[in-house]
Design a protein around this motif. Structure first.
Motif, PDB file in Angstrom:
ATOM      1  N   TYR B  21       7.355 -15.104  -9.076  1.00 40.18           N
ATOM      2  CA  TYR B  21       7.033 -14.140  -8.376  1.00 40.18           C
ATOM      3  C   TYR B  21       6.276 -12.566  -9.253  1.00 40.18           C
ATOM      4  O   TYR B  21       6.674 -12.790 -10.095  1.00 40.18           O
ATOM      5  CB  TYR B  21       8.504 -13.161  -7.401  1.00 40.18           C
ATOM      6  N   VAL B  22       4.689 -12.786  -8.626  1.00 35.11           N
ATOM      7  CA  VAL B  22       3.650 -11.689  -9.495  1.00 35.11           C
ATOM      8  C   VAL B  22       3.305 -10.622  -9.346  1.00 35.11           C
ATOM      9  O   VAL B  22       2.992 -10.960  -7.903  1.00 35.11           O
ATOM     10  CB  VAL B  22       2.557 -12.732  -9.824  1.00 35.11           C
ATOM     11  N   ARG B  23       3.788  -9.287  -9.214  1.00 29.01           N
ATOM     12  CA  ARG B  23       3.949  -8.692  -8.923  1.00 29.01           C
ATOM     13  C   ARG B  23       2.768  -7.357  -9.151  1.00 29.01           C
ATOM     14  O   ARG B  23       1.793  -7.984 -10.775  1.00 29.01           O
ATOM     15  CB  ARG B  23       5.086  -7.357  -9.391  1.00 29.01           C
ATOM     16  N   GLY B  24       2.019  -6.912  -8.112  1.00 27.93           N
ATOM     17  CA  GLY B  24       0.531  -6.509  -8.149  1.00 27.93           C
ATOM     18  C   GLY B  24       0.912  -4.961  -7.936  1.00 27.93           C
ATOM     19  O   GLY B  24       1.671  -4.841  -9.077  1.00 27.93           O
ATOM     20  N   GLU B  25      -0.389  -4.133  -7.735  1.00 31.72           N
ATOM     21  CA  GLU B  25      -0.423  -3.061  -6.941  1.00 31.72           C
ATOM     22  C   GLU B  25      -0.691  -2.483  -6.289  1.00 31.72           C
ATOM     23  O   GLU B  25      -1.138  -2.885  -5.019  1.00 31.72           O
ATOM     24  CB  GLU B  25      -0.639  -2.490  -9.044  1.00 31.72           C
ATOM     25  N   GLU B  26      -1.059  -1.221  -6.070  1.00 28.85           N
ATOM     26  CA  GLU B  26      -1.315  -0.345  -4.614  1.00 28.85           C
ATOM     27  C   GLU B  26      -0.557  -0.418  -3.539  1.00 28.85           C
ATOM     28  O   GLU B  26       0.685  -0.540  -3.847  1.00 28.85           O
ATOM     29  CB  GLU B  26      -2.702  -0.315  -4.728  1.00 28.85           C
ATOM     30  N   MET B  27      -1.236  -0.748  -2.590  1.00 32.04           N
ATOM     31  CA  MET B  27      -0.263  -0.706  -0.812  1.00 32.04           C
ATOM     32  C   MET B  27       0.558  -1.712  -1.180  1.00 32.04           C
ATOM     33  O   MET B  27       1.482  -1.706  -0.520  1.00 32.04           O
ATOM     34  CB  MET B  27      -1.294  -0.217  -0.527  1.00 32.04           C
ATOM     35  N   THR B  28      -0.796  -2.893  -1.573  1.00 31.84           N
ATOM     36  CA  THR B  28      -0.106  -3.858  -1.071  1.00 31.84           C
ATOM     37  C   THR B  28       1.610  -4.309  -1.769  1.00 31.84           C
ATOM     38  O   THR B  28       2.776  -4.805  -1.438  1.00 31.84           O
ATOM     39  CB  THR B  28       0.037  -4.864  -1.979  1.00 31.84           C
ATOM     40  N   ALA B  29       1.745  -3.511  -3.231  1.00 30.57           N
ATOM     41  CA  ALA B  29       2.812  -3.752  -4.010  1.00 30.57           C
ATOM     42  C   ALA B  29       4.239  -2.989  -3.196  1.00 30.57           C
ATOM     43  O   ALA B  29       5.056  -3.398  -3.466  1.00 30.57           O
ATOM     44  CB  ALA B  29       2.411  -2.823  -5.427  1.00 30.57           C
ATOM     45  N   TYR B  30       3.759  -1.743  -2.533  1.00 30.79           N
ATOM     46  CA  TYR B  30       4.858  -1.043  -2.266  1.00 30.79           C
ATOM     47  C   TYR B  30       5.395  -1.280  -0.861  1.00 30.79           C
ATOM     48  O   TYR B  30       6.193  -1.739  -0.842  1.00 30.79           O
ATOM     49  CB  TYR B  30       3.662   0.134  -1.949  1.00 30.79           C
ATOM     50  N   VAL B  31       4.463  -1.695   0.009  1.00 33.58           N
ATOM     51  CA  VAL B  31       4.855  -2.922   1.237  1.00 33.58           C
ATOM     52  C   VAL B  31       5.728  -4.001   0.598  1.00 33.58           C
ATOM     53  O   VAL B  31       6.715  -4.279   1.461  1.00 33.58           O
ATOM     54  CB  VAL B  31       3.968  -3.384   1.670  1.00 33.58           C
ATOM     55  N   MET B  32       5.339  -4.871  -0.146  1.00 31.58           N
ATOM     56  CA  MET B  32       5.754  -6.153  -0.459  1.00 31.58           C
ATOM     57  C   MET B  32       8.008  -5.253  -1.452  1.00 31.58           C
ATOM     58  O   MET B  32       8.456  -6.560  -1.418  1.00 31.58           O
ATOM     59  CB  MET B  32       5.070  -7.443  -2.032  1.00 31.58           C
ATOM     60  N   GLY B 328      -7.167  -7.819  -0.585  1.00 29.91           N
ATOM     61  CA  GLY B 328      -6.785  -6.801  -2.177  1.00 29.91           C
ATOM     62  C   GLY B 328      -5.550  -5.988  -2.187  1.00 29.91           C
ATOM     63  O   GLY B 328      -4.767  -6.299  -1.483  1.00 29.91           O
ATOM     64  N   THR B 329      -5.860  -5.086  -3.013  1.00 36.35           N
ATOM     65  CA  THR B 329      -4.409  -3.720  -3.194  1.00 36.35           C
ATOM     66  C   THR B 329      -4.727  -3.019  -1.888  1.00 36.35           C
ATOM     67  O   THR B 329      -3.269  -2.214  -1.894  1.00 36.35           O
ATOM     68  CB  THR B 329      -4.223  -3.427  -4.210  1.00 36.35           C
ATOM     69  N   VAL B 330      -5.618  -3.489  -1.293  1.00 41.77           N
ATOM     70  CA  VAL B 330      -5.633  -1.619  -0.030  1.00 41.77           C
ATOM     71  C   VAL B 330      -5.796  -0.546  -0.417  1.00 41.77           C
ATOM     72  O   VAL B 330      -4.544   0.332  -0.143  1.00 41.77           O
ATOM     73  CB  VAL B 330      -4.248  -1.829   1.218  1.00 41.77           C
ATOM     74  N   ALA B 331      -6.893  -0.186  -1.352  1.00 45.93           N
ATOM     75  CA  ALA B 331      -6.433   1.333  -2.378  1.00 45.93           C
ATOM     76  C   ALA B 331      -6.386   2.147  -1.525  1.00 45.93           C
ATOM     77  O   ALA B 331      -6.125   3.374  -1.542  1.00 45.93           O
ATOM     78  CB  ALA B 331      -7.416   0.866  -3.540  1.00 45.93           C
ATOM     79  N   ASP B 332      -7.718   2.084  -0.472  1.00 42.70           N
ATOM     80  CA  ASP B 332      -8.192   3.668   0.028  1.00 42.70           C
ATOM     81  C   ASP B 332      -6.801   3.795   1.196  1.00 42.70           C
ATOM     82  O   ASP B 332      -6.727   5.131   1.273  1.00 42.70           O
ATOM     83  CB  ASP B 332      -9.358   2.833   1.448  1.00 42.70           C
ATOM     84  N   MET B 333      -5.966   2.599   1.674  1.00 43.27           N
ATOM     85  CA  MET B 333      -4.744   2.644   2.347  1.00 43.27           C
ATOM     86  C   MET B 333      -2.974   3.314   1.451  1.00 43.27           C
ATOM     87  O   MET B 333      -3.161   4.545   1.786  1.00 43.27           O
ATOM     88  CB  MET B 333      -4.721   2.169   2.968  1.00 43.27           C
ATOM     89  N   ASP B 334      -3.403   3.409   0.306  1.00 45.24           N
ATOM     90  CA  ASP B 334      -2.440   3.952  -0.930  1.00 45.24           C
ATOM     91  C   ASP B 334      -2.647   4.973  -1.125  1.00 45.24           C
ATOM     92  O   ASP B 334      -2.406   6.196  -1.127  1.00 45.24           O
ATOM     93  CB  ASP B 334      -2.455   3.089  -1.787  1.00 45.24           C
ATOM     94  N   GLU B 335      -3.941   5.689  -1.320  1.00 48.45           N
ATOM     95  CA  GLU B 335      -4.600   6.559  -1.363  1.00 48.45           C
ATOM     96  C   GLU B 335      -3.963   7.736  -0.581  1.00 48.45           C
ATOM     97  O   GLU B 335      -3.432   8.931  -0.732  1.00 48.45           O
ATOM     98  CB  GLU B 335      -5.753   7.408  -1.500  1.00 48.45           C
ATOM     99  N   ALA B 336      -4.353   7.086   1.143  1.00 46.00           N
ATOM    100  CA  ALA B 336      -3.880   8.478   1.705  1.00 46.00           C
ATOM    101  C   ALA B 336      -2.445   8.252   2.065  1.00 46.00           C
ATOM    102  O   ALA B 336      -1.663   9.224   2.411  1.00 46.00           O
ATOM    103  CB  ALA B 336      -4.040   7.219   2.893  1.00 46.00           C
ATOM    104  N   ARG B 337      -1.758   7.073   1.404  1.00 47.94           N
ATOM    105  CA  ARG B 337       0.256   7.404   1.414  1.00 47.94           C
ATOM    106  C   ARG B 337       0.203   7.722   0.544  1.00 47.94           C
ATOM    107  O   ARG B 337       1.098   9.120   1.077  1.00 47.94           O
ATOM    108  CB  ARG B 337       0.201   6.045   1.007  1.00 47.94           C
ATOM    109  N   LEU B 338      -0.503   8.006  -0.882  1.00 51.49           N
ATOM    110  CA  LEU B 338      -0.134   8.986  -2.131  1.00 51.49           C
ATOM    111  C   LEU B 338      -0.298  10.767  -1.151  1.00 51.49           C
ATOM    112  O   LEU B 338       0.603  11.543  -2.030  1.00 51.49           O
ATOM    113  CB  LEU B 338      -0.354   8.700  -3.553  1.00 51.49           C
TER     114      LEU B 338
END
Lengths: 417, 417
Positions: B21-32, B328-338
């Motif tokens: 299991y390879v962990r990534g980052e940003e929005m997609t990591a939050y959701v996973m 990708g990591t859906v960075a825009d959405m991650d910023e909105a979430r933060l």
């Protein structure tokens, strides 16, 4: 009507500027014959056109001298219209009794006319929706890439590529570009080059056209991975920044401070699907342009609604432009016609090519310019009118649309009105 | 509900087979993280998973040892799930305080796992129309082409490519593959190779999948112009004729006497737009596959609805499969979430990846296979149900759709039902 046609006497005919007219074959040649005799020749004196027969049979009979003649004439005259031609399959070679399979003439034309770009733009019919709402302009770099690659299918061994500069401080000093072991039993090795000197001309031509059409330009490469493509982008950007940026802002196409945008080739395939509103331009390397413009054609309904213009440059600096339809000879429809069946070929792609060639000829030779442009504009307007009224060909107007010949007649009638 | 969840005691949990299991980052990591804790871990004992942190920061801290560890573990365990990761830009290198810009891990994974193909198929939601009606399967050859090219940006000079076989009757005899004068002041020269030995495996994998999905296979190349691509087609066709043709006929996918069809790459871009009914497969070279699968993704609404599975082969012959979302990591959405804003991320692309990896892990290690497949099928079914009922994420269900967290909750609730 007969009376009106007599009204336009020979002396009042428009004088067509010198142009190379390349004859092709099958359905499209049949239709262009009708267009020449019914639309053009009653109103335009085409005595200045030099016509060449580029049918496979004639290329065979002349051992392709006709293609060399076309290229020589194109260099001299600078405006070329070409009907679709057949690149014979093994079957056709046999059936037509040819000595060999004469390849596509495209490569020879690109080299012979010092090709810079193949422009492939969407064709629009006022009031009829095809694919994109506003125009899409596309420049495909006419040289470079895998089309003229050296290659070999090999097994295990060592592949070495070296370069020896012929100028500058390192002249004569050979460097290794690439060295690799091939470990597969079966592999292909490929070497090619991208010449970038004419990208400056490509940039000027592309940005000039985008500015005139008021569409946003994009430069497409795969440079983040294919690092050697960086100069393509750098040249485009430099020309844009130094010569065009202010004009795009002044024309209201771009905002103050906005920069030229680069798109990756894979992202560009997505934008072509997404950006149905149109109103953009793209410039790309040769192979990317090949693939992307076919996608563009399909999103815009079919290759019948895309132009295909080769733009080269003469030694004296003037542009050589060769115009053709972006579709083939429509062989299936020709067979139906020869069986006596009704056909309905939309000639718009070819007519746009002819319009482009006639206008460029008039411009470059400065012969009867205004009347030529007025005539070609009228031809386009009449065609659009008929399509809007449901009196176009059946690809757009459905089963109640006109046959090939009815459409030719309908346009001819209105050209006199 | 709490009561039901207590009902599934630890002892009745499904045993997850070993998986990387390879962990990534940003929005997609939050959701996973939410998906692991709310959907998976209450029902599945994931003690057999080996987790690696492939965030840019950790690659930097470990000087990319973590990537080498992932590859080593993948070889051993053969089933890999990977969250989207960040390939840091110059900006991010600075902001995150990285020592360097760690490149995409894809190349290393393809080499490390002896990659044959990257499979990118359309994802479908029962009862919801995305782009294609029926599945489209795509194989992108995972090796070869310009991705590993040798190149140089040069001026005038001479380019020479030679090959020296290391086996056979001509062993040691160097031949010139290509020799050309570069006449431009600025040009790029490029050498690459296509290894074809694993195309046999690619063919078997591709045709096997097409047969199982009952879709018509097509082989895509530019071989009429890029003649060195001929072996790709020949190998595909031979494997098809010898091992699959009869089965396709027996399954009713093809008719008696029908042949495997080749498509030119430029024509393939058109078919992807035209063939919205789906129900076909395509296999292509590496770069063509890159470009065509992005087009495929966009026609099928977005990269959120396309799989991305790297298939390699272990020395012992078993398939190594790495599954990831194709976005990708859906960075825009991650910023909105933060910033505390509501978000609505559709996790389907990642979940299909996780499902693929869990199923492959269960199959290859033969651990709790039936219950694993039943669980992953249920997870998919529940997600589809919610979308059909308008209780999916907002990309498909509009403004009345659920937020990221609401959707996670809604699925979790039904998984217990």
């Amino acid at each position: 009507t007969r009376f009106e046609r007599c009204g336009s006497t020979a002396s009042s005919k428009i004088t067509a500027a010198p142009m190379v007219y390349v004859r092709g074959e099958e359905m499209t040649a049949y239709v262009m014959d009708l267009i020449r005799s019914r639309w053009i020749e009653p109103r335009v004196d085409v005595g200045g056109w030099e016509t060449f027969d580029l049918r496979a049979k004639n290329r065979d009979d002349t051992e392709d001298r006709v293609l060399r003649d076309v290229i020589e004439a194109g260099k001299r005259i600078k405006a070329i219209f070409k009907e679709p031609t057949v690149t014979p399959t093994a079957d056709q070679v046999k059936r037509l009794g040819l000595r060999k399979s004469w390849g596509s003439p495209n490569g020879a034309m690109r080299r012979g006319w010092n090709g810079i770009t193949i422009s492939r733009d969407t064709i629009h019919i006022d009031g009829v929706e095809l694919g994109y709402k506003k125009p899409v302009l596309f420049e495909r770099h006419a040289v470079g890439g895998e089309y003229s690659a050296g290659y070999k299918n090999v097994g295990k061994g060592k592949l070495t590529t070296t370069f020896t500069p012929s100028e500058g401080p390192d002249a004569g000093k050979t460097v290794v570009v690439d060295e690799r072991e091939i470990v597969d039993e079966e592999a292909a090795v490929v070497t090619y080059h991208n010449p970038y000197d004419n990208v400056h001309d490509l940039a000027r031509f592309f940005f000039g056209r985008c500015l005139e059409a008021k569409v946003t330009p994009y430069v497409v490469t795969k440079k983040t991975v294919f690092k050697w493509q960086e100069p393509f982008w750098q040249i485009m950007r430099t020309v844009f920044d130094e010569e065009f940026k202010a004009q795009f802002v002044a024309a209201g196409v771009m905002k103050e401070g906005e920069e030229l945008v680069h798109l990756l080739s894979d992202a560009a395939t997505m934008k072509l699907v997404q950006w149905r509103q149109g109103g953009f331009g793209m410039a790309a390397h040769n192979y990317d342009g090949d693939v992307l413009t076919d996608e563009l054609a399909q999103v815009h309904k079919s290759p019948g609604f895309i132009t295909s213009n080769l733009v080269g440059v003469h030694e004296d600096g003037t542009l050589i432009k060769e115009f053709e339809a972006s579709h083939g000879t429509v062989a299936d429809m020709d067979e139906a016609r020869l069986r006596g069946e009704e056909t309905s070929l939309n000639p718009l792609g070819m007519v746009e090519g002819l319009i482009g060639a006639m206008n460029h000829a008039a411009d470059v030779h400065n012969i009867d310019r205004d009347r030529t442009h007025a005539f070609t504009t009228k031809m386009r307007t009449v065609i659009h009118q008929l399509f809007r009224e449901g009196k176009g060909t059946r690809d757009l107007c459905g089963p109640s649309g006109l046959t090939t010949e009815q459409f030719i007649d309908a346009v001819a009638e209105r050209l006199d009105a």
